[in-house]
Motif scaffolding. Structure first.
Motif, PDB file in Angstrom:
ATOM      1  N   GLY A  99       0.898  -1.002  -0.008  1.00 11.75           N
ATOM      2  CA  GLY A  99       0.184  -0.073  -0.159  1.00 11.75           C
ATOM      3  C   GLY A  99       1.186   1.181  -0.098  1.00 11.75           C
ATOM      4  O   GLY A  99       0.313   2.285  -0.812  1.00 11.75           O
ATOM      5  N   ARG A 100       2.260   1.139   0.566  1.00 11.81           N
ATOM      6  CA  ARG A 100       2.813   1.886   0.769  1.00 11.81           C
ATOM      7  C   ARG A 100       2.101   3.379   0.999  1.00 11.81           C
ATOM      8  O   ARG A 100       2.382   5.271   0.336  1.00 11.81           O
ATOM      9  CB  ARG A 100       3.190   2.821  -0.625  1.00 11.81           C
ATOM     10  CG  ARG A 100       4.311   1.438  -1.061  1.00 11.81           C
ATOM     11  CD  ARG A 100       4.768   2.268  -2.343  1.00 11.81           C
ATOM     12  NE  ARG A 100       5.877   0.527  -2.564  1.00 11.81           N
ATOM     13  CZ  ARG A 100       6.582   1.362  -4.018  1.00 11.81           C
ATOM     14  NH1 ARG A 100       6.369   1.505  -5.130  1.00 11.81           N
ATOM     15  NH2 ARG A 100       7.064  -0.316  -4.297  1.00 11.81           N
ATOM     16  N   GLY A 101       1.271   3.456   2.227  1.00  9.78           N
ATOM     17  CA  GLY A 101       0.716   4.401   2.744  1.00  9.78           C
ATOM     18  C   GLY A 101      -0.800   4.089   2.597  1.00  9.78           C
ATOM     19  O   GLY A 101      -1.486   5.159   3.081  1.00  9.78           O
ATOM     20  N   ARG A 102      -0.682   3.487   1.879  1.00  7.49           N
ATOM     21  CA  ARG A 102      -2.211   3.614   1.848  1.00  7.49           C
ATOM     22  C   ARG A 102      -2.600   2.103   1.564  1.00  7.49           C
ATOM     23  O   ARG A 102      -2.065   0.608   2.173  1.00  7.49           O
ATOM     24  CB  ARG A 102      -3.046   3.475  -0.051  1.00  7.49           C
ATOM     25  CG  ARG A 102      -2.866   4.987  -0.598  1.00  7.49           C
ATOM     26  CD  ARG A 102      -2.603   5.021  -1.977  1.00  7.49           C
ATOM     27  NE  ARG A 102      -2.690   6.622  -2.443  1.00  7.49           N
ATOM     28  CZ  ARG A 102      -3.185   7.229  -3.599  1.00  7.49           C
ATOM     29  NH1 ARG A 102      -3.251   6.308  -4.705  1.00  7.49           N
ATOM     30  NH2 ARG A 102      -2.665   8.187  -4.093  1.00  7.49           N
ATOM     31  N   ALA A 103      -4.651   2.352   2.388  1.00  8.61           N
ATOM     32  CA  ALA A 103      -5.093   0.703   2.696  1.00  8.61           C
ATOM     33  C   ALA A 103      -5.069  -0.317   1.007  1.00  8.61           C
ATOM     34  O   ALA A 103      -5.731  -0.089  -0.470  1.00  8.61           O
ATOM     35  CB  ALA A 103      -6.102   0.793   3.005  1.00  8.61           C
ATOM     36  N   GLY A 147      -5.928   1.784   8.709  1.00  2.00           N
ATOM     37  CA  GLY A 147      -5.274   2.370   7.344  1.00  2.00           C
ATOM     38  C   GLY A 147      -4.262   1.728   6.392  1.00  2.00           C
ATOM     39  O   GLY A 147      -3.924   1.586   5.473  1.00  2.00           O
ATOM     40  N   ARG A 148      -4.195   0.378   6.785  1.00  2.00           N
ATOM     41  CA  ARG A 148      -2.598  -0.833   6.089  1.00  2.00           C
ATOM     42  C   ARG A 148      -3.821  -1.945   5.176  1.00  2.00           C
ATOM     43  O   ARG A 148      -3.546  -1.851   4.369  1.00  2.00           O
ATOM     44  CB  ARG A 148      -2.321  -1.138   6.743  1.00  2.00           C
ATOM     45  CG  ARG A 148      -1.478  -0.553   7.408  1.00  2.00           C
ATOM     46  CD  ARG A 148       0.259  -1.205   8.267  1.00  2.00           C
ATOM     47  NE  ARG A 148      -0.468  -1.312   9.479  1.00  2.00           N
ATOM     48  CZ  ARG A 148      -0.685  -0.626  10.870  1.00  2.00           C
ATOM     49  NH1 ARG A 148      -0.048   0.005  11.062  1.00  2.00           N
ATOM     50  NH2 ARG A 148      -0.782  -1.429  12.071  1.00  2.00           N
ATOM     51  N   ARG A 152      -0.757  -5.171  -8.259  1.00  2.00           N
ATOM     52  CA  ARG A 152      -2.286  -4.319  -7.692  1.00  2.00           C
ATOM     53  C   ARG A 152      -3.365  -4.956  -7.640  1.00  2.00           C
ATOM     54  O   ARG A 152      -4.146  -5.879  -8.140  1.00  2.00           O
ATOM     55  CB  ARG A 152      -2.356  -3.274  -9.194  1.00  2.00           C
ATOM     56  CG  ARG A 152      -3.549  -2.621  -8.179  1.00  2.00           C
ATOM     57  CD  ARG A 152      -4.106  -1.249  -9.953  1.00  2.00           C
ATOM     58  NE  ARG A 152      -5.188  -0.731  -9.857  1.00  2.00           N
ATOM     59  CZ  ARG A 152      -5.663  -0.170 -10.384  1.00  2.00           C
ATOM     60  NH1 ARG A 152      -6.153  -0.163 -11.970  1.00  2.00           N
ATOM     61  NH2 ARG A 152      -6.454   1.012  -9.732  1.00  2.00           N
TER      62      ARG A 152
END
Length: 321
Positions: free
Chosen positions: A152-156, A185-186, A306
């Protein structure tokens, strides 16, 4: 355990007994009563059209489980926050993504195994990760969730968790971990019903196994798991995964009546199926099938695919409502 029995236990045994009880029962569970299957088009206060699929009370307060028939997102709402939209709403519902999916995937021809949706309807760039949590006493596969979250690199990161009621009831620490990952938020989890007991007898043929076993009550297998999810503050999605991917026409029709879309897989990794764009990857996160996790981890870590939310697989959002 009864109070009379507890009173007779020595202090050390009493402490261990209480510890066992609290380790098995999910923490902070609300009381769900009056659980009913409905199908009523409603509107929220902003005028958004939704489909109410269950009514119930949580700790005595009337609630509704509703589905957005275009986004396929589900919500647990106060009953007084929506109003019925009548015949006009029912007419509009027939042209929605949810109605189309229910008609397409709960209809003949019926397969004994892997019926329903098995991959994205249209071309998509990405994969759908579905993780089965059948009843198990083996260690939880936390590594696979950590590997997914790292994408995610900071995104859920979206993951569909196919959860059985028995697993949910007996794994409070693992459930707390998943809740923490969502809160941080992971992970963005779609909670998919995988039946309550997930009966399986390796000595019995498939037509008499899993939910097709004699004496099984499919309705209760579905509804008990939904109630349990809601008691934990989790919202059941409009999707269902059959235990063993085994079903028949009767079960498919029952799912349709419950406004649930059956979800199979074209990439059950432990069976040697290779994922491609649009695939529904199937692995077990309950320790029962380590081969699948062993195959999945390099895909997540080396290929960094993805991962897509499960509703994306079911055609375009037409915005009809």
């Amino acid at each position: 355990m009864s109070r009379t029995l507890l009173a007779k236990l020595p202090p050390l045994c009493l402490s261990l007994a209480l510890l066992l009880v609290f380790c098995v029962l999910p923490a902070h569970a609300a009381r769900i009563t009056g659980y009913r299957v409905i199908r009523e088009p409603v509107c929220d206060r902003a005028g958004k059209r939704l489909l109410a699929v269950r009514s119930f009370e949580r700790d005595g307060v009337p609630r509704l489980l509703v589905v957005d028939p275009e986004t396929l997102a589900s919500y647990d709402l106060p009953a007084d926050s929506v109003k019925k939209s009548g015949d006009a709403g029912a007419d509009l519902f027939r042209s929605t993504r949810l109605a189309r999916a229910l008609e397409r995937y709960n209809s003949p021809p019926y397969r004994l195994q892997n019926g329903g949706a098995v991959r994205a309807e249209t071309e998509v760039e990405g994969l759908f990760l579905t993780v089965d949590l059948c009843p198990s006493k083996r260690p939880f596969e936390r590594d696979l969730f950590e590997a997914a979250a790292a994408l995610g690199r900071g995104r859920a990161v979206p993951v569909a968790v196919m959860i059985s009621g028995v697993w949910l009831s007996t794994h409070p620490q693992e459930l707390a971990y998943l809740k923490d990952e969502i809160a941080a938020g992971r992970l963005a989890v779609t909670w998919v019903n995988h039946s309550y007991h997930h009966h399986y007898d390796p000595k019995v043929p498939l037509p008499e196994n899993f939910l097709l076993a004699p004496g099984t009550d499919p309705l209760q297998e579905v509804l008990q798991t939904e109630e349990l999810l809601l008691s934990q503050g989790l919202v059941p999605s409009p999707f269902f995964r059959f235990p063993g991917l085994v079903s028949d026409g009767g079960l498919m029709q029952r799912l349709k009546e419950l406004s649930l879309i059956p979800v199979g897989s074209d990439a059950w990794l432990a069976k040697g199926e290779v994922p491609r764009q649009g695939s529904f990857i199937l692995v077990h996160g309950n320790g029962n099938e380590p081969k699948g996790v062993k195959l999945l981890l390099p895909i997540l870590k080396d290929k960094a695919p993805r991962l897509l939310p499960l509703p994306v697989a079911f055609g375009p959002n037409t915005g009809a409502l």
